[in-house]
Design a protein around this motif. Structure first.
Motif, PDB file in Angstrom:
ATOM      1  N   GLN A  14      33.685  32.654  48.334  1.00 36.17           N
ATOM      2  CA  GLN A  14      33.158  32.299  47.013  1.00 36.17           C
ATOM      3  C   GLN A  14      32.398  33.475  46.401  1.00 36.17           C
ATOM      4  O   GLN A  14      32.475  33.719  45.186  1.00 36.17           O
ATOM      5  CB  GLN A  14      32.237  31.080  47.129  1.00 36.17           C
ATOM      6  N   ILE A  15      31.665  34.191  47.245  1.00 36.92           N
ATOM      7  CA  ILE A  15      30.914  35.357  46.766  1.00 36.92           C
ATOM      8  C   ILE A  15      31.863  36.431  46.253  1.00 36.92           C
ATOM      9  O   ILE A  15      31.655  37.011  45.182  1.00 36.92           O
ATOM     10  CB  ILE A  15      30.016  35.907  47.903  1.00 36.92           C
ATOM     11  N   VAL A  16      32.924  36.712  47.009  1.00 37.72           N
ATOM     12  CA  VAL A  16      33.903  37.721  46.587  1.00 37.72           C
ATOM     13  C   VAL A  16      34.583  37.287  45.288  1.00 37.72           C
ATOM     14  O   VAL A  16      34.800  38.107  44.378  1.00 37.72           O
ATOM     15  CB  VAL A  16      34.941  37.975  47.695  1.00 37.72           C
ATOM     16  N   ASP A  17      34.899  36.006  45.158  1.00 38.77           N
ATOM     17  CA  ASP A  17      35.503  35.506  43.915  1.00 38.77           C
ATOM     18  C   ASP A  17      34.534  35.701  42.739  1.00 38.77           C
ATOM     19  O   ASP A  17      34.952  36.089  41.635  1.00 38.77           O
ATOM     20  CB  ASP A  17      35.861  34.026  44.048  1.00 38.77           C
ATOM     21  N   PHE A  18      33.259  35.432  42.974  1.00 41.28           N
ATOM     22  CA  PHE A  18      32.230  35.609  41.942  1.00 41.28           C
ATOM     23  C   PHE A  18      32.176  37.072  41.505  1.00 41.28           C
ATOM     24  O   PHE A  18      32.140  37.373  40.310  1.00 41.28           O
ATOM     25  CB  PHE A  18      30.878  35.157  42.486  1.00 41.28           C
ATOM     26  N   VAL A  19      32.164  37.967  42.495  1.00 41.12           N
ATOM     27  CA  VAL A  19      32.098  39.406  42.207  1.00 41.12           C
ATOM     28  C   VAL A  19      33.348  39.854  41.457  1.00 41.12           C
ATOM     29  O   VAL A  19      33.271  40.578  40.447  1.00 41.12           O
ATOM     30  CB  VAL A  19      31.927  40.207  43.512  1.00 41.12           C
ATOM     31  N   ASN A  20      34.510  39.417  41.925  1.00 41.85           N
ATOM     32  CA  ASN A  20      35.766  39.855  41.307  1.00 41.85           C
ATOM     33  C   ASN A  20      35.901  39.394  39.854  1.00 41.85           C
ATOM     34  O   ASN A  20      36.532  40.067  39.034  1.00 41.85           O
ATOM     35  CB  ASN A  20      36.956  39.356  42.126  1.00 41.85           C
ATOM     36  N   ALA A  21      35.308  38.246  39.539  1.00 45.14           N
ATOM     37  CA  ALA A  21      35.361  37.745  38.164  1.00 45.14           C
ATOM     38  C   ALA A  21      34.590  38.645  37.212  1.00 45.14           C
ATOM     39  O   ALA A  21      34.750  38.545  35.987  1.00 45.14           O
ATOM     40  CB  ALA A  21      34.799  36.320  38.107  1.00 45.14           C
ATOM     41  N   ASP A  62      40.080  40.222  51.698  1.00 46.13           N
ATOM     42  CA  ASP A  62      39.560  40.406  53.050  1.00 46.13           C
ATOM     43  C   ASP A  62      38.139  40.947  53.076  1.00 46.13           C
ATOM     44  O   ASP A  62      37.502  40.961  54.136  1.00 46.13           O
ATOM     45  CB  ASP A  62      40.476  41.332  53.857  1.00 46.13           C
ATOM     46  N   GLU A  63      37.603  41.393  51.929  1.00 45.07           N
ATOM     47  CA  GLU A  63      36.202  41.798  51.898  1.00 45.07           C
ATOM     48  C   GLU A  63      35.301  40.626  52.272  1.00 45.07           C
ATOM     49  O   GLU A  63      34.154  40.805  52.676  1.00 45.07           O
ATOM     50  CB  GLU A  63      35.812  42.331  50.515  1.00 45.07           C
ATOM     51  N   ALA A  64      35.823  39.405  52.152  1.00 46.96           N
ATOM     52  CA  ALA A  64      35.045  38.220  52.516  1.00 46.96           C
ATOM     53  C   ALA A  64      34.674  38.239  53.996  1.00 46.96           C
ATOM     54  O   ALA A  64      33.651  37.667  54.392  1.00 46.96           O
ATOM     55  CB  ALA A  64      35.831  36.946  52.194  1.00 46.96           C
ATOM     56  N   VAL A  65      35.483  38.900  54.821  1.00 42.20           N
ATOM     57  CA  VAL A  65      35.182  38.976  56.257  1.00 42.20           C
ATOM     58  C   VAL A  65      33.884  39.743  56.468  1.00 42.20           C
ATOM     59  O   VAL A  65      32.983  39.299  57.203  1.00 42.20           O
ATOM     60  CB  VAL A  65      36.340  39.645  57.026  1.00 42.20           C
TER      61      VAL A  65
END
Length: 288
Positions: free
Chosen positions: A135-142, A151-154
């Protein structure tokens, strides 16, 4: 609050009556500010408190080295995780994540991609943290023009896991402090000069060691199988690799367990960065 040190136009070290030394950020907060002056609190956007006995100057230097927009991005993104973890997320976690995201964004712009073979293991051991990390990576990517790999979520998940290991056991902190001092002694013997522990790269090295202690304590050292990357780094930095092997010997002796090849690879990278700082300071001292 009183200004103690100005790192740049946006970051200062100050003394707060209720919290002691704190790192403050805000646009123009440090512009023309001088030690002893009162902080313009109207400009303060974020307050970072050095926890666990961290050196406030080192911590402030690390904060100052991260672009303000990446600090803000990490802080906002972590709001997703704050309600889902057992304990509160402290300033150390915010800054560590911001530093990671900043480096990941830089890698992305340079066309460098790092694979995270640990995904299956992290998904199995830490499913909740991985879900929050995605969810954090999705937030950042938006909020980025070009999206970070999923895979940065790992890596983000491992930051969240590390944040949950604050046990409050001072004996472990004391052990780490003693090992840190011994490792710097090894570095100084290897290079024949004192290392400035106030540099950003020294602060990153110490942060890496803190996380290493958590991984070693829980039996989960880095083991990504990145043999190609490790070989390339060792060939590129043979002197740093030789020093990293000496650090490896100390850590294995003090902790009573072997280090993985990947842990030695990351030690090599940190040694190489600090050695570059040392060479730059030597060149600055040499008269032209």
């Amino acid at each position: 609050m009183e200004v103690l040190r100005v790192f740049n136009n946006n970051v200062v070290l100050a003394r707060a009556a209720d919290r002691g030394e704190v790192i403050l950020t805000g646009r123009g907060l440090g512009f023309q500010a001088k030690p002893g002056q009162q902080v313009d609190e109207a400009k303060v956007v974020r307050v970072f408190v050095p926890e666990d006995g961290r050196n406030a100057d080192n911590f402030g230097a690390l904060v100052a080295a991260i672009p303000p927009e990446h600090l803000a991005l990490a802080d906002q993104a972590l709001d997703i995780a704050r309600g889902g973890l057992r304990g509160p997320l402290n300033s150390t976690t915010v800054v560590a994540l911001a530093d990671h995201l900043s480096f990941a964004i830089k890698r992305l712009r340079q066309g460098l991609n790092i694979e995270y073979p640990l995904r299956a293991e992290v998904a199995h051991l830490y499913p909740d943290e991985l879900h929050m990390a995605q969810q954090i990576v999705d937030f950042v990517n938006a909020r980025l023009e070009e999206a970070l790999p999923r895979d940065e979520a790992v890596a983000v998940a491992l930051h969240l896991v590390n944040a949950g290991f604050a046990s409050g056991d001072l004996s472990y902190t004391y052990q780490m402090t003693g090992v840190f001092a011994q490792l710097f002694e090894v570095l100084e013997q290897a290079y024949g000069r004192s290392f400035d522990r106030e540099t950003v790269n020294a602060a990153r090295f110490i942060t890496h060691l803190r996380y290493f202690f958590v991984r070693a304590h829980t039996g989960r050292q880095l083991a990504e199988g990145a043999t190609g990357l490790g070989s390339a780094i060792r060939e590129a930095y043979p002197e740093a690799f030789g020093t990293a092997l000496k650090l490896q010997a100390v850590l294995e002796l003090r902790l009573g367990q072997p280090l993985t090849d990947d842990e030695v690879t990351y030690l090599t990278l940190h040694v190489a960065r600090m050695a570059d700082d040392l060479r730059l300071s030597q060149n600055a001292e040499t008269p032209s």
